[in-house]
Design a protein around this motif. Structure first.
Motif, PDB file in Angstrom:
ATOM      1  N   GLU A 105      -5.060  -6.531  16.093  1.00  0.00           N
ATOM      2  CA  GLU A 105      -5.927  -4.887  16.649  1.00  0.00           C
ATOM      3  C   GLU A 105      -6.357  -4.416  15.833  1.00  0.00           C
ATOM      4  O   GLU A 105      -7.186  -4.071  15.641  1.00  0.00           O
ATOM      5  CB  GLU A 105      -4.969  -3.813  17.267  1.00  0.00           C
ATOM      6  N   GLY A 106      -6.154  -5.286  14.528  1.00  0.00           N
ATOM      7  CA  GLY A 106      -6.759  -4.933  12.942  1.00  0.00           C
ATOM      8  C   GLY A 106      -6.066  -4.390  12.201  1.00  0.00           C
ATOM      9  O   GLY A 106      -6.759  -3.137  11.326  1.00  0.00           O
ATOM     10  N   ILE A 107      -5.030  -3.256  12.618  1.00  0.00           N
ATOM     11  CA  ILE A 107      -4.390  -1.778  11.897  1.00  0.00           C
ATOM     12  C   ILE A 107      -3.193  -2.532  10.927  1.00  0.00           C
ATOM     13  O   ILE A 107      -2.710  -3.322  10.810  1.00  0.00           O
ATOM     14  CB  ILE A 107      -3.557  -1.085  13.056  1.00  0.00           C
ATOM     15  N   ARG A 108      -3.755  -1.565   9.728  1.00  0.00           N
ATOM     16  CA  ARG A 108      -2.965  -2.179   8.776  1.00  0.00           C
ATOM     17  C   ARG A 108      -1.138  -1.867   9.063  1.00  0.00           C
ATOM     18  O   ARG A 108      -1.201  -0.931   9.310  1.00  0.00           O
ATOM     19  CB  ARG A 108      -3.294  -1.174   7.612  1.00  0.00           C
ATOM     20  N   THR A 109      -0.448  -2.894   9.577  1.00  0.00           N
ATOM     21  CA  THR A 109       1.295  -2.838  10.105  1.00  0.00           C
ATOM     22  C   THR A 109       1.986  -2.829   9.258  1.00  0.00           C
ATOM     23  O   THR A 109       2.252  -4.330   8.277  1.00  0.00           O
ATOM     24  CB  THR A 109       0.336  -3.410  11.328  1.00  0.00           C
ATOM     25  N   LEU A 110       2.895  -2.328   8.684  1.00  0.00           N
ATOM     26  CA  LEU A 110       4.234  -2.136   8.556  1.00  0.00           C
ATOM     27  C   LEU A 110       5.187  -2.319   8.675  1.00  0.00           C
ATOM     28  O   LEU A 110       5.566  -1.211   9.215  1.00  0.00           O
ATOM     29  CB  LEU A 110       4.397  -1.547   7.071  1.00  0.00           C
ATOM     30  N   LEU A 111       6.191  -3.497   9.101  1.00  0.00           N
ATOM     31  CA  LEU A 111       7.031  -3.447   9.944  1.00  0.00           C
ATOM     32  C   LEU A 111       8.145  -3.398   8.895  1.00  0.00           C
ATOM     33  O   LEU A 111       8.252  -4.268   7.438  1.00  0.00           O
ATOM     34  CB  LEU A 111       7.184  -4.971   9.971  1.00  0.00           C
ATOM     35  N   LEU A 112      10.004  -2.444   9.059  1.00  0.00           N
ATOM     36  CA  LEU A 112      10.516  -3.076   8.402  1.00  0.00           C
ATOM     37  C   LEU A 112      11.883  -2.563   9.109  1.00  0.00           C
ATOM     38  O   LEU A 112      11.945  -2.481  10.389  1.00  0.00           O
ATOM     39  CB  LEU A 112      10.987  -1.347   7.925  1.00  0.00           C
ATOM     40  N   ASP A 113      12.994  -3.283   8.591  1.00  0.00           N
ATOM     41  CA  ASP A 113      14.750  -3.078   9.210  1.00  0.00           C
ATOM     42  C   ASP A 113      15.161  -3.339   8.092  1.00  0.00           C
ATOM     43  O   ASP A 113      15.103  -3.795   7.093  1.00  0.00           O
ATOM     44  CB  ASP A 113      14.082  -4.682  10.660  1.00  0.00           C
ATOM     45  N   GLY A 114      16.376  -2.734   8.321  1.00  0.00           N
ATOM     46  CA  GLY A 114      17.290  -2.672   7.328  1.00  0.00           C
ATOM     47  C   GLY A 114      18.581  -3.207   7.673  1.00  0.00           C
ATOM     48  O   GLY A 114      19.681  -3.941   6.538  1.00  0.00           O
ATOM     49  N   HIS A 115      18.514  -4.762   8.526  1.00  0.00           N
ATOM     50  CA  HIS A 115      18.975  -5.477   8.335  1.00  0.00           C
ATOM     51  C   HIS A 115      18.651  -6.982   7.976  1.00  0.00           C
ATOM     52  O   HIS A 115      18.671  -7.994   7.768  1.00  0.00           O
ATOM     53  CB  HIS A 115      19.472  -5.122   9.651  1.00  0.00           C
ATOM     54  N   HIS A 136       0.516  -1.600  -0.009  1.00  0.00           N
ATOM     55  CA  HIS A 136       0.209   0.066  -0.854  1.00  0.00           C
ATOM     56  C   HIS A 136       1.288   1.256  -0.118  1.00  0.00           C
ATOM     57  O   HIS A 136       2.219   1.082   0.192  1.00  0.00           O
ATOM     58  CB  HIS A 136      -0.479  -0.187   1.119  1.00  0.00           C
ATOM     59  N   GLU A 137      -0.015   2.432  -0.432  1.00  0.00           N
ATOM     60  CA  GLU A 137       1.053   3.610  -0.177  1.00  0.00           C
ATOM     61  C   GLU A 137       1.271   3.734   1.184  1.00  0.00           C
ATOM     62  O   GLU A 137       1.948   5.050   1.772  1.00  0.00           O
ATOM     63  CB  GLU A 137       0.317   4.764  -0.883  1.00  0.00           C
ATOM     64  N   LEU A 138      -0.192   3.990   1.700  1.00  0.00           N
ATOM     65  CA  LEU A 138      -0.354   4.552   2.675  1.00  0.00           C
ATOM     66  C   LEU A 138      -0.826   3.958   4.243  1.00  0.00           C
ATOM     67  O   LEU A 138      -1.829   3.068   3.848  1.00  0.00           O
ATOM     68  CB  LEU A 138      -1.422   6.090   3.408  1.00  0.00           C
ATOM     69  N   TYR A 139       0.034   3.965   5.609  1.00  0.00           N
ATOM     70  CA  TYR A 139      -0.224   2.957   6.147  1.00  0.00           C
ATOM     71  C   TYR A 139      -0.749   3.796   7.532  1.00  0.00           C
ATOM     72  O   TYR A 139      -0.370   4.472   7.859  1.00  0.00           O
ATOM     73  CB  TYR A 139       1.348   1.714   6.404  1.00  0.00           C
ATOM     74  N   PRO A 140      -1.951   2.948   8.553  1.00  0.00           N
ATOM     75  CA  PRO A 140      -2.094   3.518   9.576  1.00  0.00           C
ATOM     76  C   PRO A 140      -0.589   3.345  10.903  1.00  0.00           C
ATOM     77  O   PRO A 140      -0.184   4.493  11.544  1.00  0.00           O
ATOM     78  CB  PRO A 140      -3.013   3.159   9.940  1.00  0.00           C
ATOM     79  N   LEU A 141      -0.161   2.393  10.659  1.00  0.00           N
ATOM     80  CA  LEU A 141       1.407   2.198  11.534  1.00  0.00           C
ATOM     81  C   LEU A 141       2.725   1.780  10.529  1.00  0.00           C
ATOM     82  O   LEU A 141       2.241   0.120  10.129  1.00  0.00           O
ATOM     83  CB  LEU A 141       0.960   1.419  12.860  1.00  0.00           C
ATOM     84  N   ILE A 142       3.336   2.720  10.672  1.00  0.00           N
ATOM     85  CA  ILE A 142       5.192   2.199  10.244  1.00  0.00           C
ATOM     86  C   ILE A 142       5.871   1.290  11.239  1.00  0.00           C
ATOM     87  O   ILE A 142       5.559   2.343  12.601  1.00  0.00           O
ATOM     88  CB  ILE A 142       5.151   2.584   9.097  1.00  0.00           C
ATOM     89  N   ILE A 143       6.652   0.474  11.445  1.00  0.00           N
ATOM     90  CA  ILE A 143       6.938   0.389  12.664  1.00  0.00           C
ATOM     91  C   ILE A 143       8.570   0.315  11.803  1.00  0.00           C
ATOM     92  O   ILE A 143       8.644  -0.935  10.743  1.00  0.00           O
ATOM     93  CB  ILE A 143       6.751  -0.952  13.400  1.00  0.00           C
ATOM     94  N   ARG A 193       1.074 -13.814  10.438  1.00  0.00           N
ATOM     95  CA  ARG A 193      -0.210 -14.851  10.151  1.00  0.00           C
ATOM     96  C   ARG A 193      -0.613 -13.912  10.951  1.00  0.00           C
ATOM     97  O   ARG A 193      -2.071 -14.792   9.987  1.00  0.00           O
ATOM     98  CB  ARG A 193       0.269 -16.188  11.722  1.00  0.00           C
ATOM     99  N   LEU A 194      -0.918 -13.521  11.750  1.00  0.00           N
ATOM    100  CA  LEU A 194      -1.450 -11.770  12.242  1.00  0.00           C
ATOM    101  C   LEU A 194      -2.275 -11.240  10.934  1.00  0.00           C
ATOM    102  O   LEU A 194      -3.257 -10.058  10.967  1.00  0.00           O
ATOM    103  CB  LEU A 194      -1.536 -11.798  12.967  1.00  0.00           C
ATOM    104  N   GLY A 195      -1.381 -10.638  10.135  1.00  0.00           N
ATOM    105  CA  GLY A 195      -1.396  -9.821   8.857  1.00  0.00           C
ATOM    106  C   GLY A 195      -0.410  -9.162   8.857  1.00  0.00           C
ATOM    107  O   GLY A 195      -0.557  -8.142   7.725  1.00  0.00           O
ATOM    108  N   ALA A 196       0.601  -9.240   9.190  1.00  0.00           N
ATOM    109  CA  ALA A 196       1.130  -7.770   9.378  1.00  0.00           C
ATOM    110  C   ALA A 196       2.412  -7.921   8.230  1.00  0.00           C
ATOM    111  O   ALA A 196       2.306  -9.008   7.689  1.00  0.00           O
ATOM    112  CB  ALA A 196       2.171  -7.769  10.708  1.00  0.00           C
TER     113      ALA A 196
END
Ligand SMILES: Cc1cc2nc3c(=O)[nH]c(=O)nc-3n(C[C@H](O)[C@H](O)[C@H](O)COP(=O)(O)OP(=O)(O)OC[C@H]3O[C@@H](n4cnc5c(N)ncnc54)[C@H](O)[C@@H]3O)c2cc1C
Length: 553
Positions: A249-259, A225-232, A296-299
């Motif tokens: 919690e049903g928040i569209r969540t994107l998790l990023l890691d540089g490594h 997506h282009e916009l996320y309610p939460l980016i970690i 599995r939960l959708g992140a």
């Protein structure tokens, strides 16, 4: 792994078809029977099998072939598969050549043409040879194999990338591991092209960069997506816990890691104090479980994706990535943790990755087999690494400034260390200088209160001193304490400059920074407890606060 292979080689298509047919009739449930019409194509096939890590049980080659004689083909194949049984298919007139080959190429058997009936003249011999092969055979290293030099920074970067992304691989040291040369020969890899990564598909990457490896591994770097309610930002224990709770919690969540996922926890070979794991759990195992749970939960999880800056535009946060791409979020959680500070010893910068490592004991353990290593630092992470490396290295020297290790390290670790005969605690010592020609060779030590230096040989030095938070990507308007850790919640209220930055008609929420909607959790936060459990707790808690923030805006 697929079935072991029997390869038959003959330039006469009729003979080739006949022997293949007879072999398949008896062995095809347990073996794959492959055919090659010339010596050259047989060598090509054998190289491919080696590159993929397939098992070759037997070669049966005709002696008289244009271009290359059967004995030569068998001899060349022996370099790649020394255990494979070698059988020469001969006409009566070639029996003398076959007998000579018994010594020359260690021929296991010669088979006279024609071999009819196979029940009498083919199968009994092949049965015996295959059962002897089975007795000696050890599975080829399959999966990803990395061949390289132990103290090369590029080899270290490749191993670090694979290890951090929890991708199993086997490390083969050029010049030390006998399989390394065979694998290089099979892929025509020159020493100057190391490190090389051999994939099961047969693909070989020479001196690869991060992008080439991640593309081959199919690691996801594109967001849906282009916009996320939460980016970690940061997938250590804090970020992973936040991803699990955010997705749940049903928040569209994107998790990023540089490594790669896991953060510092992945450097831990055994976390003994995390609730629910009475026998302890390795950082890698905990991370694998957490990533699976979050997904599995959708992140959504993207790696390696490094955030280099963030700009605030109204209620939105625009994240800029190392490769120039951008991502937009309504709320951001900074869970970027910390790393060890660079050691001030002279010459250390030039040898980083070439014998000097920061917190990388798990990745480099195999390269330390039978070698002399030093660890500098007196905290639990240094102690844990000493215990772990003592299983590989011949000697481990733990260099600590203080006289009494108990002042800085947990009692249980000090006791473990004292019982390991190959760990030597060098208290009241400091490292002043390191030296080596392209790789670490020598460390100069000074005892407290002495002016003289002593030089000692060392193959590797692991540094575990002082912490530096990962905050370079955040704007200066995110207020920090004197050591650079991010201030959050009520800790901000006492700062004189806070009202200049905070324009909301409410106080900041507990883990909220001086920018509304930008939260911080885990080791990057001022006042963090520097434990897996506390990072997980803060990451989980942050999601509740993010939820409150999103419902207000
Ligand atoms: C060797 C060792 C052993 C340890 N043993 C124990 C133990 O036994 N028990 C215990 O409780 N604790 C232990 N700890 C401490 C524990 O691992 C940490 O407290 C915990 O990992 C902190 O988690 P975190 O999520 O806050 O940060 P980190 O684990 O530091 O994770 C931060 C993540 O953010 C990523 N990141 C950083 N900057 C960026 C960026 N700009 N863009 C994208 N990603 C970024 C990093 O790649 C990293 O993956 C140990 C630590 C070490 C080093």
């Amino acid at each position: 792994m697929s079935e072991p292979i029997i390869l038959v080689i003959d330039d006469d298509p009729q003979v080739l078809a006949a022997i293949r047919r007879d072999l398949k009739a008896r062995y095809q449930t347990e073996y794959r029977v492959l055919a090659a019409g010339s010596g050259e194509s047989a060598l090509e096939t054998v190289r491919e099998l080696k590159t993929r890590g397939d098992a070759l049980a037997m070669l049966i080659s005709d002696q008289r072939m244009p271009g290359m004689l059967g004995v030569d083909v068998l001899g060349r194949c022996r370099e790649l598969y020394p255990l494979a049984r070698r059988v020469l298919l001969t006409a009566y007139s070639d029996i003398q050549a076959a007998i000579r080959a018994i010594n020359e190429v260690r021929l296991d058997h010669y088979l006279e043409k024609p071999w009819d009936p196979p029940e009498e003249r083919l199968y009994p011999a092949v049965d015996d040879l295959l059962s002897a092969w089975h007795a000696e055979y050890r599975p080829e290293a399959t999966g990803i194999r990395v061949v390289g030099h132990p103290w090369s920074p590029l080899s270290y970067a490749v191993k670090d990338l694979l290890g951090s992304n929890l991708i199993p691989y086997r490390w083969l040291e050029a010049g030390r591991d006998p399989d390394a040369q065979a694998l290089m020969d099979s892929g025509n890899v020159k020493t100057s092209e190391l490190p090389a990564v051999f994939f099961e598909t047969g693909v070989v990457l020479r001196k690869p960069n991060t992008r080439e490896i991640t593309e081959h591994l199919g690691l996801t770097r594109e967001a849906k997506h282009e916009l996320y309610p939460l980016i970690i930002v940061g997938a250590g224990p804090a970020g992973l816990a936040a991803a699990v709770y955010g997705a749940a919690e049903g928040i569209r969540t994107l998790l990023l890691d540089g490594h790669g996922p896991g953060g510092q926890a992945c450097a831990s070979s055994r976390i003994e104090n995390y609730l629910g794991f009475p026998a302890g759990i390795s950082g890698g195992d905990l991370t694998r479980r957490a990533v699976a749970q979050a997904q599995r939960l959708g992140a959504e999880f993207l790696t390696p994706v490094e955030v280099t800056s963030v700009s605030i535009e109204g209620g939105y946060k625009r994240l800029i990535l190392r490769d120039g791409r951008e991502m937009v979020a309504r709320a951001v959680l900074a869970a970027t943790g910390m790393t060890y500070r660079e050691h001030p010893a002279e010459g250390i910068g030039a040898l980083a990755g070439a014998g000097v490592y920061y917190g990388a004991a798990v990745t480099e353990a195999n390269s330390c087999r039978g070698r002399r290593v030093m660890i500098v630092g007196g905290g639990n992470s240094a102690g844990q690494s000493a215990v772990y490396l003592s299983r590989f290295a011949s000697e481990v020297h733990l260099i600590v400034r203080r006289i009494d290790l108990n002042e800085t390290m947990s009692h249980y670790l000090v006791e473990q260390i004292r019982q390991l005969p190959n760990i030597r605690i060098r208290s009241a010592m400091a490292i002043e200088r390191v030296e080596g020609d392209g790789r670490l060779e020598r460390v100069w030590l000074r005892s407290a209160g002495s002016d003289s230096l002593i030089a000692e040989e060392a193959d590797a030095l692991f540094v575990f001193i002082g912490a530096r938070p990962h905050t370079d990507w955040l704007p200066t308007t995110v207020l920090r304490n004197e050591k650079g850790f991010i201030l959050t919640g009520r800790d901000l209220l006492v700062l004189d400059e806070f009202p200049r930055f905070w324009k909301e008609d409410r106080e900041p929420l507990p883990l909220e920074t001086s920018i509304a909607g930008l939260f911080a959790a885990g080791d990057v936060r001022a006042g963090a407890m520097n434990r897996v459990a506390s990072a997980v707790g803060e990451g989980s808690m942050a999601v509740k606060l993010v939820y409150d923030y999103l419902s207000r805006t």
